[in-house]
Scaffold this motif. Structure first.
Motif, short mmCIF file in Angstrom:
data_model
loop_
_atom_site.label_atom_id
_atom_site.label_comp_id
_atom_site.label_asym_id
_atom_site.label_seq_id
_atom_site.Cartn_x
_atom_site.Cartn_y
_atom_site.Cartn_z
N ASP A 194 2.37 -2.49 -6.32
CA ASP A 194 2.77 -1.55 -5.28
C ASP A 194 2.04 -0.36 -5.43
O ASP A 194 1.70 0.11 -6.63
CB ASP A 194 4.01 -1.28 -5.41
N GLY A 195 1.40 0.07 -4.33
CA GLY A 195 0.69 1.50 -4.01
C GLY A 195 1.32 2.65 -4.59
O GLY A 195 0.86 3.61 -5.34
N TRP A 196 2.72 2.58 -4.20
CA TRP A 196 3.56 3.82 -4.74
C TRP A 196 3.64 3.88 -6.11
O TRP A 196 3.85 5.07 -6.67
CB TRP A 196 4.59 3.99 -3.91
N VAL A 197 3.78 2.79 -6.74
CA VAL A 197 3.79 2.75 -8.29
C VAL A 197 2.63 3.09 -8.84
O VAL A 197 2.52 3.83 -9.85
CB VAL A 197 4.19 1.37 -8.59
N GLN A 198 1.26 2.69 -8.40
CA GLN A 198 0.30 3.07 -9.10
C GLN A 198 -0.03 4.72 -8.87
O GLN A 198 -0.44 5.45 -9.78
CB GLN A 198 -0.83 2.35 -8.37
N ASP A 199 0.46 5.24 -7.84
CA ASP A 199 0.47 6.75 -7.66
C ASP A 199 1.10 7.56 -8.71
O ASP A 199 1.04 8.39 -9.12
CB ASP A 199 0.78 7.14 -6.02
#
Length: 100
Positions: free
Chosen positions: A84-89
């Motif tokens: 997930d993108g928010w996890v990578q951020d």
């Protein structure tokens, strides 16, 4: 004598079944979809869970600081999908914060 043998066999069988179930104490079994901003601020660290041993899914396990009610600090963990993108951020921000 037959009762003792039957009891011993029953005891061994129950011990075998309890050991054969495996332990999922430290494994994530699912992901959260989103995380509140207030929860994100309390992330202290993280660890990666790989799909080896008893764990079936790859996950990022965030260690969240909770308010200390006594002398010791309590932590809880939240599992998230590493794709997930928010996890990578969060991971990118957390890595820069930890390096400082």
């Amino acid at each position: 004598m037959k009762f003792q043998a039957l009891f011993f066999l029953l005891l061994l069988t129950s011990m075998y079944l309890s050991l054969a179930q495996g332990s999922y104490g430290n494994c994530c079994l699912g992901y959260v979809r989103l995380m509140k901003a207030s929860t994100k601020r309390h992330i202290e660290n993280y660890r990666m869970q790989e799909t080896d041993g008893d764990c079936n899914i790859r996950a990022v396990v965030f260690l969240i600081r909770k308010k200390a009610t006594q002398k010791y600090k309590r932590q809880r963990s939240i599992c998230a999908n590493p794709q997930d993108g928010w996890v990578q951020d969060i991971l990118k921000n957390l890595n820069t914060r930890i390096k400082k």
